[in-house]
Write a protein that holds these residues in place. Structure first.
Motif, PDB file in Angstrom:
ATOM      1  N   THR A  16     -85.746  61.551  50.001  1.00 46.59           N
ATOM      2  CA  THR A  16     -87.047  61.125  50.517  1.00 46.59           C
ATOM      3  C   THR A  16     -87.529  62.016  51.655  1.00 46.59           C
ATOM      4  O   THR A  16     -88.704  62.367  51.742  1.00 46.59           O
ATOM      5  CB  THR A  16     -86.970  59.667  51.003  1.00 46.59           C
ATOM      6  N   THR A  17     -86.618  62.379  52.552  1.00 49.60           N
ATOM      7  CA  THR A  17     -87.007  63.173  53.724  1.00 49.60           C
ATOM      8  C   THR A  17     -86.680  64.651  53.589  1.00 49.60           C
ATOM      9  O   THR A  17     -86.926  65.428  54.505  1.00 49.60           O
ATOM     10  CB  THR A  17     -86.312  62.638  54.989  1.00 49.60           C
ATOM     11  N   ASP A  53     -82.853  57.570  59.720  1.00 45.64           N
ATOM     12  CA  ASP A  53     -83.840  57.351  58.677  1.00 45.64           C
ATOM     13  C   ASP A  53     -84.139  58.609  57.869  1.00 45.64           C
ATOM     14  O   ASP A  53     -85.154  58.679  57.165  1.00 45.64           O
ATOM     15  CB  ASP A  53     -85.134  56.779  59.267  1.00 45.64           C
ATOM     16  N   GLY A  54     -83.254  59.608  57.965  1.00 44.76           N
ATOM     17  CA  GLY A  54     -83.442  60.831  57.202  1.00 44.76           C
ATOM     18  C   GLY A  54     -82.176  61.650  57.138  1.00 44.76           C
ATOM     19  O   GLY A  54     -81.177  61.357  57.819  1.00 44.76           O
ATOM     20  N   TYR A  91     -83.651  66.226  59.219  1.00 44.17           N
ATOM     21  CA  TYR A  91     -85.021  65.784  58.995  1.00 44.17           C
ATOM     22  C   TYR A  91     -85.061  64.260  59.090  1.00 44.17           C
ATOM     23  O   TYR A  91     -85.231  63.556  58.107  1.00 44.17           O
ATOM     24  CB  TYR A  91     -85.534  66.282  57.645  1.00 44.17           C
ATOM     25  N   PHE A  92     -84.896  63.770  60.295  1.00 44.78           N
ATOM     26  CA  PHE A  92     -84.978  62.345  60.564  1.00 44.78           C
ATOM     27  C   PHE A  92     -85.895  62.129  61.770  1.00 44.78           C
ATOM     28  O   PHE A  92     -86.160  63.067  62.544  1.00 44.78           O
ATOM     29  CB  PHE A  92     -83.593  61.746  60.823  1.00 44.78           C
TER      30      PHE A  92
END
Length: 456
Positions: free
Chosen positions: A63-64, A125-126, A144-145
């Motif tokens: 996703t990220t 979250d990433g 990449y969070f």
């Protein structure tokens, strides 16, 4: 960290024609099975991975991820106090393929037994792209969070490696003028940690030792508290894919796919002054084995421990030993199909590590490694010339001085997507860890994103 590019296949007719030419010239190569040159390196890792008790990671959350075609669930490895920290795009901790806990992006395992450490449960979250440990024992996490443990920490954060809590004594806030901020690579050397990614400004430090520095894609931060250096300010047109700072303290290597560095045309590899980030003079441009339509690049870079050589991985499928002083060409390897085979094979080298005078190089390649091969007519087919070739299955070992391939190391690692190993790391016990798209050995033993090799 590094990036894989997928390429448009050549027509069957074109490949066949070139294959015939390569076959006709096969006499210029010595062939497989002949002895490699004598080596001066130390003990080489055994080819069979050590048992890790069946522990590993599974799942893939892209996703990220900034790379749509990247499919490797492990991209980062680090060590602290008998633990191995694993970062990437995975979602789950598993044992022999059976899910045991949801723990996305970052987890810890016992270095000796491989057992999962359930007390380390940070939330991100990433995806995680790189890890480093400071002399004070802080775990630096890059990727990449945007949030860590519920609070905003874009792309870079320091954690307590025991509990996973954020360490407030080390602070760096990264930002980007346009687009999403992210970090691809870090290298800790001496008093500084070099951070490369999609970043245009860093505000960092603690107490009265705080600064804001603007730049482009490569920064230097104090290891002690995260304050950015205003003196080191190179400008790279794109994010570096890997950074390696020399232990000599005089230069920094940045590998990637650049258009310009400090306003000067530069591709594949930039050699920067560790003082101010200017380009080091008198250094040759690194040449690829094949000119791709999308532009040449290098996935990884490593200065050897004796500070005599630089190892680069330019396109296509090339592993080059260069003299440190000027990057003059010394020796090269290339991966591809054996002579006479018109079905392309091999792949780019994308991770490097060194131990006891042996350079380990990982790739998404499972066919042949050609010695003394600098160029090719068709990526994936045999090179234009070579002195010998031998089997490679994901990772090769090379004498750091002679650059001979050491055929006693013949691991066999396979994955779900064919992306191969993306991270190599040598732990404090001298064992080599490989992380990437790794799901099994050639013998069918389940692996969860990483494997461990030792000399005994």
């Amino acid at each position: 960290m590094t990036q894989r590019h997928r390429r448009r296949p050549l027509s069957r007719l074109a490949v066949g024609a070139v294959a015939a030419l390569v076959t006709a010239l096969a006499a210029t190569g010595t062939g497989a099975g002949l002895a490699a040159p004598a080596r001066a390196a130390g003990a080489v890792m055994l080819s069979t991975p050590k048992s890790l008790g069946g522990w590993g990671v599974t799942g893939l959350d892209l996703t990220t991820s900034p790379l749509a075609d990247f499919k490797s669930n492990v991209t980062a490895l680090a060590e602290w106090n008998g633990r191995i920290y694993v970062g990437g795009m995975f979602t789950t901790v598993a044992n022999k393929g059976v899910a045991k806990a949801s723990q996305p992006f970052l987890a810890a395992f016992d270095r000796a037994t491989g057992a999962w450490v359930p007390g380390f449960r940070p939330t991100l979250d990433g995806g995680v792209w790189d890890l480093a440990v400071t002399p004070k024992g802080q775990l630096l996490v890059a990727g990449y969070f945007g949030r860590v443990n519920g609070a905003a920490h874009p792309a870079l954060v320091a954690l307590n490696p025991s509990t996973g809590a954020v360490d407030s004594t080390w602070k760096a806030t990264l930002s980007r003028t346009t687009g999403r901020v992210g970090v691809r690579t870090m290298d800790l050397q001496g008093s500084w940690v070099y951070v490369g990614g999609n970043v245009t400004a860093v505000t960092g430090g603690t107490g009265t030792d705080v600064a804001t520095v603007k730049g482009k894609n490569l920064f230097r931060l104090k290891v002690s508290n995260g304050r950015p250096s205003a003196a080191f300010r190179p400008t790279l047109s794109t994010s570096p894919w890997q950074v390696d700072a020399s232990p000599a303290g005089d230069r920094v290597y940045a590998a990637g796919k650049f258009g310009t560095v400090n306003g000067v045309p530069k591709r594949i590899l930039a050699v920067l002054s560790a003082t101010d980030g200017s380009l080091v003079s008198g250094v040759a441009d690194v040449r690829p084995s094949y000119e791709t339509s999308g532009g040449a690049y290098s996935e990884a870079v490593l200065e050897t421990a004796d500070r005599q050589f630089v190892i680069a991985t330019p396109t296509e499928h090339s592993l080059q030993q260069l003299g440190r002083a000027t990057l003059d060409r010394r020796a090269a390897h290339y991966t591809g199909a054996p002579p006479g085979d018109w079905i392309a094979g091999g792949g780019d080298f994308q991770a490097l590590a060194e131990r006891n005078g042996v350079v380990y190089a990982a790739c998404h390649c499972w066919k042949q490694d050609f010695t003394n091969a600098w160029t090719t007519w068709v990526p994936g087919l045999a090179p234009t010339s070579w002195s010998r070739y031998s089997k490679i299955q994901g990772i090769g070992a090379y004498d750091a001085v002679t650059f001979a391939k050491l055929d006693t190391f013949t691991p066999s690692l396979f994955g779900q997507y064919g992306d191969g190993t993306w991270q190599l790391f040598v732990d404090s016990a001298g064992c080599l860890w490989a992380g990437g798209d790794i799901t099994r050995t050639g013998g069918g033993t389940w692996l969860g994103g990483f494997a461990k090799f030792c000399t005994t």
